[in-house]
Scaffold this motif. Structure first.
Motif, mmCIF file in Angstrom:
data_model
loop_
_atom_site.group_PDB
_atom_site.id
_atom_site.type_symbol
_atom_site.label_atom_id
_atom_site.label_comp_id
_atom_site.label_asym_id
_atom_site.label_seq_id
_atom_site.Cartn_x
_atom_site.Cartn_y
_atom_site.Cartn_z
ATOM 1 N N LEU A 136 0.832 -1.204 0.000
ATOM 2 C CA LEU A 136 0.000 0.000 0.000
ATOM 3 C C LEU A 136 0.863 1.250 0.000
ATOM 4 C CD1 LEU A 136 -2.714 1.571 0.421
ATOM 5 C CD2 LEU A 136 -2.216 1.394 2.877
ATOM 6 N N LEU A 137 1.865 1.303 0.874
ATOM 7 C CA LEU A 137 2.704 2.487 0.965
ATOM 8 C C LEU A 137 3.407 2.756 -0.356
ATOM 9 C CD1 LEU A 137 4.255 2.031 4.522
ATOM 10 C CD2 LEU A 137 2.122 3.137 3.844
ATOM 11 N N ARG A 138 3.809 1.699 -1.036
ATOM 12 C CA ARG A 138 4.461 1.866 -2.335
ATOM 13 C C ARG A 138 3.498 2.495 -3.340
ATOM 14 N NH1 ARG A 138 8.727 -2.328 -4.855
ATOM 15 N NH2 ARG A 138 9.035 -1.366 -6.895
ATOM 16 N N VAL A 139 2.250 2.060 -3.338
ATOM 17 C CA VAL A 139 1.252 2.626 -4.243
ATOM 18 C C VAL A 139 0.987 4.092 -3.899
ATOM 19 C CG1 VAL A 139 -1.160 2.518 -4.972
ATOM 20 C CG2 VAL A 139 0.168 0.410 -4.752
ATOM 21 N N LEU A 140 0.860 4.396 -2.618
ATOM 22 C CA LEU A 140 0.608 5.780 -2.216
ATOM 23 C C LEU A 140 1.743 6.698 -2.646
ATOM 24 C CD1 LEU A 140 -0.933 5.382 1.370
ATOM 25 C CD2 LEU A 140 -2.127 5.736 -0.814
ATOM 26 N N ARG A 141 2.971 6.237 -2.480
ATOM 27 C CA ARG A 141 4.111 7.055 -2.919
ATOM 28 C C ARG A 141 4.062 7.277 -4.426
ATOM 29 N NH1 ARG A 141 7.105 3.398 0.094
ATOM 30 N NH2 ARG A 141 8.107 2.672 -1.814
ATOM 31 N N THR A 142 3.679 6.244 -5.159
ATOM 32 C CA THR A 142 3.582 6.360 -6.614
ATOM 33 C C THR A 142 2.599 7.450 -7.017
ATOM 34 O OG1 THR A 142 4.150 4.028 -6.920
ATOM 35 C CG2 THR A 142 3.005 5.114 -8.735
ATOM 36 N N HIS A 143 1.576 7.643 -6.184
ATOM 37 C CA HIS A 143 0.556 8.643 -6.481
ATOM 38 C C HIS A 143 0.827 9.977 -5.772
ATOM 39 C CE1 HIS A 143 -2.162 6.205 -8.925
ATOM 40 N NE2 HIS A 143 -1.804 5.196 -8.162
ATOM 41 N N GLY A 144 2.061 10.181 -5.388
ATOM 42 C CA GLY A 144 2.477 11.495 -4.933
ATOM 43 C C GLY A 144 2.369 11.790 -3.458
ATOM 44 N N GLU A 145 2.032 10.804 -2.646
ATOM 45 C CA GLU A 145 1.927 11.055 -1.207
ATOM 46 C C GLU A 145 3.318 11.130 -0.569
ATOM 47 O OE1 GLU A 145 -0.651 11.843 0.522
ATOM 48 O OE2 GLU A 145 -2.144 11.516 -1.061
ATOM 49 N N VAL A 146 3.596 12.212 0.135
ATOM 50 C CA VAL A 146 4.849 12.369 0.878
ATOM 51 C C VAL A 146 4.578 11.926 2.318
ATOM 52 C CG1 VAL A 146 6.694 13.944 1.551
ATOM 53 C CG2 VAL A 146 5.461 14.303 -0.621
ATOM 54 N N LEU A 147 4.734 10.651 2.556
ATOM 55 C CA LEU A 147 4.312 10.066 3.823
ATOM 56 C C LEU A 147 5.166 10.538 4.996
ATOM 57 C CD1 LEU A 147 3.632 6.425 2.580
ATOM 58 C CD2 LEU A 147 2.061 8.381 2.665
#
Length: 242
Positions: free
Chosen positions: A33-44
Motif C-alpha cells: 500500500l505504501l508503495r502505491v501511495l508514494r507512486t501517487h504522490g503522497e509524501v508520507l
C-alpha cells in the motif's frame, strides 16, 4: 504518538477475545500500500497515520517505517508494547480525536463499513482498509457506504495474502497440520484488496474510482525479522513421521 487517556477514549465497546477478528497482517501487504501511495504522490514522511485495529502491531510498525508518526490503538489489549492505548475507534471522539492525515487498518470484517465511515470523518488526507475482495459486494454496503462515498482506488492483490487467525506465519516456512499429520505451507483461500479513499486539492474525497492491481511483491517487500518464530502448537511434534 502518546496514548490518549481521556474519558471519551475509555467509553468503548467491550469485546470478548473470542469475538475478535484476530487476523494479523503480513508486513509486505502494508508495504505494498505504501508503495502505491508514494507512486501517487503522497509524501508520507510529512504525514501522520492512525492504525485503530493495531492487534500485535504488525501493520503499525510498517507504517512507522515511512510516516512521521503513527497512533496505534485497539479495542483489545494484545500485549504489544507499542500500542498507545485500549480504545474503541467507533466512539464519538469529539475534541479528543487524534490529529492524523491517514487512517489505515485491517478492520474487523463485520465492522468494516463502520470503520471506513469513521475514518472518513477524521482523516485529513485519506483512508485505506485491507478487506476481503468480497467486501465491495452487497446492496447494503452500497446503499450505506459506497454510493455516497466511493473509493478512489480499488487495489486487489494478484498474489494471495496468507492470513491465519491469531498468528502471523511466513508462507515460506511450513507448519504442522495436526489433522493430516504432516507439514504444510501456510496458504489462504481468501483474496484481499486495499480500498483507498483520498482527498483532492479541494479537501473533498475523490468520487472517481480507479482500479489497479498490486503485483506479486511479497518476496520483494519482505524483510528479515518480519515474521515471529512459529508457535509451539504449529511445530512438528518430536517423533512425528513425515
Amino acid at each position: 504518538m502518546t496514548a490518549n487517556r481521556s474519558s471519551a477514549v475509555m467509553a468503548q465497546r467491550h469485546e470478548a477475545p473470542d469475538s475478535l477478528d484476530d487476523f494479523p497482517t503480513p508486513p509486505w501487504a502494508t508495504r505494498s500500500l505504501l508503495r502505491v501511495l508514494r507512486t501517487h504522490g503522497e509524501v508520507l514522511s510529512d504525514q501522520y497515520a492512525w492504525e485503530p485495529a493495531c492487534n500485535r502491531g504488525y501493520m503499525a510498525k510498517v507504517l512507522a517505517e515511512e510516516f512521521a508518526g503513527v497512533h496505534a490503538t485497539d479495542v483489545h489489549e494484545y500485549g504489544w508494547d507499542g500500542q498507545d492505548g485500549v480504545a474503541d475507534f467507533l466512539i464519538d471522539w469529539g475534541q479528543d480525536v487524534p490529529k492524523v492525515d491517514w487512517v489505515i487498518t485491517n478492520p474487523p470484517f463485520r465492522l468494516g463499513a463502520e470503520f471506513i465511515r469513521q475514518g472518513l470523518r477524521y482523516a485529513r488526507r485519506g483512508v485505506a482498509v485491507l478487506v476481503r475482495t468480497s467486501f465491495v459486494e452487497g446492496v447494503e454496503r452500497y446503499d450505506t457506504l459506497f454510493q455516497a462515498s466511493p473509493e478512489a482506488f480499488v487495489l486487489p492483490f494478484v498474489e494471495r495474502v496468507a492470513m491465519w487467525k491469531g498468528v502471523l506465519l511466513d508462507p515460506d516456512v511450513k507448519v504442522w497440520d495436526a489433522e493430516r499429520g504432516t507439514m504444510k505451507s501456510p496458504t489462504s483461500a481468501t483474496s484481499y484488496a486495499w480500498l483507498v479513499w483520498r482527498r483532492g486539492e479541494d479537501g473533498q474525497f475523490t468520487s472517481d474510482t480507479r482500479f489497479g492491481r498490486i503485483p506479486p511483491w511479497r518476496r520483494l517487500l519482505t524483510r528479515p525479522g518480519d515474521y515471529p518464530p512459529v508457535p509451539a502448537h504449529l511445530r512438528r511434534p518430536e517423533g512425528a513421521l513425515l
